[in-house]
Design an enzyme around this catalytic site. Structure first.
Site, PDB file in Angstrom:
ATOM      1  N   HIS A 178      -6.762   0.038   7.430  1.00 51.28           N
ATOM      2  CA  HIS A 178      -7.455  -1.157   7.903  1.00 51.28           C
ATOM      3  C   HIS A 178      -7.625  -1.115   9.409  1.00 51.28           C
ATOM      4  O   HIS A 178      -6.741  -0.648  10.134  1.00 51.28           O
ATOM      5  CB  HIS A 178      -6.651  -2.410   7.534  1.00 51.28           C
ATOM      6  CG  HIS A 178      -6.460  -2.601   6.069  1.00 51.28           C
ATOM      7  ND1 HIS A 178      -5.393  -2.066   5.390  1.00 51.28           N
ATOM      8  CD2 HIS A 178      -7.195  -3.275   5.153  1.00 51.28           C
ATOM      9  CE1 HIS A 178      -5.479  -2.394   4.105  1.00 51.28           C
ATOM     10  NE2 HIS A 178      -6.566  -3.129   3.937  1.00 51.28           N
ATOM     11  N   ASN A 220      -7.571 -16.092  -3.372  1.00 54.53           N
ATOM     12  CA  ASN A 220      -7.308 -17.438  -2.838  1.00 54.53           C
ATOM     13  C   ASN A 220      -8.649 -18.076  -2.506  1.00 54.53           C
ATOM     14  O   ASN A 220      -9.667 -17.383  -2.409  1.00 54.53           O
ATOM     15  CB  ASN A 220      -6.444 -17.352  -1.575  1.00 54.53           C
ATOM     16  CG  ASN A 220      -7.107 -16.549  -0.475  1.00 54.53           C
ATOM     17  OD1 ASN A 220      -7.264 -15.323  -0.590  1.00 54.53           O
ATOM     18  ND2 ASN A 220      -7.535 -17.214   0.561  1.00 54.53           N
ATOM     19  N   TYR A 227      -7.415  -3.608  11.286  1.00 54.72           N
ATOM     20  CA  TYR A 227      -6.411  -4.470  11.936  1.00 54.72           C
ATOM     21  C   TYR A 227      -5.071  -3.776  12.160  1.00 54.72           C
ATOM     22  O   TYR A 227      -4.232  -4.246  12.922  1.00 54.72           O
ATOM     23  CB  TYR A 227      -6.198  -5.783  11.166  1.00 54.72           C
ATOM     24  CG  TYR A 227      -5.655  -5.633   9.756  1.00 54.72           C
ATOM     25  CD1 TYR A 227      -4.321  -5.307   9.521  1.00 54.72           C
ATOM     26  CD2 TYR A 227      -6.480  -5.836   8.656  1.00 54.72           C
ATOM     27  CE1 TYR A 227      -3.830  -5.164   8.238  1.00 54.72           C
ATOM     28  CE2 TYR A 227      -5.998  -5.710   7.362  1.00 54.72           C
ATOM     29  CZ  TYR A 227      -4.679  -5.370   7.160  1.00 54.72           C
ATOM     30  OH  TYR A 227      -4.208  -5.226   5.890  1.00 54.72           O
ATOM     31  N   GLU A 228      -4.854  -2.645  11.483  1.00 56.10           N
ATOM     32  CA  GLU A 228      -3.626  -1.900  11.711  1.00 56.10           C
ATOM     33  C   GLU A 228      -3.639  -1.183  13.057  1.00 56.10           C
ATOM     34  O   GLU A 228      -2.618  -0.659  13.497  1.00 56.10           O
ATOM     35  CB  GLU A 228      -3.427  -0.855  10.611  1.00 56.10           C
ATOM     36  CG  GLU A 228      -3.113  -1.447   9.250  1.00 56.10           C
ATOM     37  CD  GLU A 228      -3.074  -0.378   8.175  1.00 56.10           C
ATOM     38  OE1 GLU A 228      -2.015   0.252   8.018  1.00 56.10           O
ATOM     39  OE2 GLU A 228      -4.097  -0.166   7.489  1.00 56.10           O
ATOM     40  N   HIS A 235       0.861  -1.190   0.000  1.00 53.73           N
ATOM     41  CA  HIS A 235       0.000   0.000   0.000  1.00 53.73           C
ATOM     42  C   HIS A 235       0.896   1.239   0.000  1.00 53.73           C
ATOM     43  O   HIS A 235       1.647   1.457   0.941  1.00 53.73           O
ATOM     44  CB  HIS A 235      -0.886   0.038   1.242  1.00 53.73           C
ATOM     45  CG  HIS A 235      -1.960  -0.993   1.246  1.00 53.73           C
ATOM     46  ND1 HIS A 235      -1.698  -2.323   1.280  1.00 53.73           N
ATOM     47  CD2 HIS A 235      -3.310  -0.867   1.216  1.00 53.73           C
ATOM     48  CE1 HIS A 235      -2.844  -2.988   1.266  1.00 53.73           C
ATOM     49  NE2 HIS A 235      -3.832  -2.137   1.236  1.00 53.73           N
ATOM     50  N   MET A 286     -10.908  -8.177   4.877  1.00 53.39           N
ATOM     51  CA  MET A 286     -10.693  -7.394   6.099  1.00 53.39           C
ATOM     52  C   MET A 286     -10.850  -5.896   5.862  1.00 53.39           C
ATOM     53  O   MET A 286     -10.197  -5.091   6.524  1.00 53.39           O
ATOM     54  CB  MET A 286      -9.290  -7.674   6.649  1.00 53.39           C
ATOM     55  CG  MET A 286      -9.004  -9.143   6.917  1.00 53.39           C
ATOM     56  SD  MET A 286      -7.288  -9.395   7.360  1.00 53.39           S
ATOM     57  CE  MET A 286      -7.164 -11.189   7.222  1.00 53.39           C
ATOM     58  N   SER A 287     -11.689  -5.535   4.900  1.00 49.74           N
ATOM     59  CA  SER A 287     -11.808  -4.099   4.598  1.00 49.74           C
ATOM     60  C   SER A 287     -13.172  -3.773   4.006  1.00 49.74           C
ATOM     61  O   SER A 287     -14.111  -4.556   4.119  1.00 49.74           O
ATOM     62  CB  SER A 287     -10.720  -3.708   3.586  1.00 49.74           C
ATOM     63  OG  SER A 287     -10.973  -4.313   2.332  1.00 49.74           O
TER      64      SER A 287
END
Ligand SMILES: *[C@@H]1O[C@H](CO)[C@@H](O)[C@H](O)[C@H]1NC(C)=O
Length: 290
Positions: free
Chosen positions: A94, A251, A96-97, A72, A227-228
């Site tokens: 995100h 995936n 999670y960051e 990113h 996750m976004s």
């Protein structure tokens, strides 16, 4: 003595703060985009296709958060795509960051104040639907806001009516007209054979899903997991932007205890590189028709 907690203290940013960022951008570029694009993991190359670029690293923009994920770039790119003015977020924020949910969605309200009317969001996602292949592009027709179930909704806190109503509708979050346009465009450029349409489920991350979790999500009717995206879409709909969402299936999730395959971020980045061209072409063709 500490001040008593009040509900308004949960609202991270005031209208004036978003406005300060928007006004700074308006003062530093002549472009007045009607379309904003949020580029997902490995999909930031879209911004390189813009002509007449004006680039603002996030670190230069007053009050803008800063991205930390590999893959990113972390800059806001204004320019023209097929003649249409647009602004691209090359690198998103995100949950999670470690950003709180209001910071994750900060740029969306800035876009609204810039005069943006349409938001295009892209992401890399794991395929839950058994009929999906790696490399498929999924038009998001609906979402499941799992962090929202757990109390992490970006609209929690004081509601500012200048952005939108207290209880916004989400049953029409992903614009039907834009989806139809995307399907038509995909047909024209011959990528309809790998175009899907389905439900995106957001988890907070950063762990990938367990096998049991994947099975739960499948049972809930989700076709892809990531996750976004969902927080940005919620905030965009709140302030009346039209939304188009595209997931690149990078995936297939593991749902079998005997399987030896494992989710990993490098695989995600490799696959995106591969189908990125098609996705970029689709988005730029589409923008010329909006
Ligand atoms: C998976 O995708 C196909 C093709 O879009 C769809 O027909 C089907 O309902 C989806 N869900 C499941 C559980 O297969």
């Amino acid at each position: 003595m500490d001040a008593a907690p009040s509900p308004s203290s949960q609202c991270r940013y005031s209208y004036d703060e978003y406005k300060e960022t928007a006004d700074w951008l308006l003062a530093h570029t002549k472009q007045r985009p009607k379309v904003a694009i949020i580029c997902g993991s490995g999909l930031g190359g879209l911004a390189n296709l813009l002509d007449d670029k004006t680039v603002f690293p996030y670190t230069d923009i007053p009050r803008f958060p800063i991205s930390t994920v590999p893959g990113h770039a972390g800059q806001l790119v204004f320019g023209r795509l097929k003649g249409r003015e647009c602004v691209c977020m090359q690198g998103r924020f995100h949950f999670y960051e470690g950003y709180d949910i209001h910071t994750v969605t900060y740029p969306v309200r800035v876009f609204f104040l810039l005069g943006v009317e349409t938001l295009i969001v892209t992401n890399a996602a794991g395929g839950l639907n058994g009929s999906y292949n790696v490399g498929d592009i999924m038009l998001i027709k609906d979402h499941i806001n799992m962090p929202g179930f757990a109390g992490q909704n970006p609209l929690c806190g004081h509601n500012d009516n200048r952005f939108g109503v207290r209880f916004p509708c989400m049953s029409d979050a992903y614009d039907r007209g834009l989806r139809a346009l995307a399907k038509q465009t995909a047909e024209e450029q011959g990528c309809d054979s790998f175009l899907q349409e389905g439900v995106y489920c957001m988890l907070a991350g950063p762990t990938y899903e367990t096998i049991a979790e994947c099975r739960v999500l499948q049972m809930l009717g989700a076709d892809a997991v990531g996750m976004s995206t969902v927080p940005e879409v919620v905030v965009a709909r709140h302030c009346g932007l039209r939304v188009l969402g595209l997931s690149l299936i990078t995936n297939k999730v593991v749902t079998d205890y005997d399987s030896n395959s494992k989710a990993n971020h490098e695989e995600v980045l490799r696959t995106t590189e591969h189908r990125t061209q098609d996705l970029q072409k689709l988005v730029s063709q589409l923008i010329s028709k909006i």
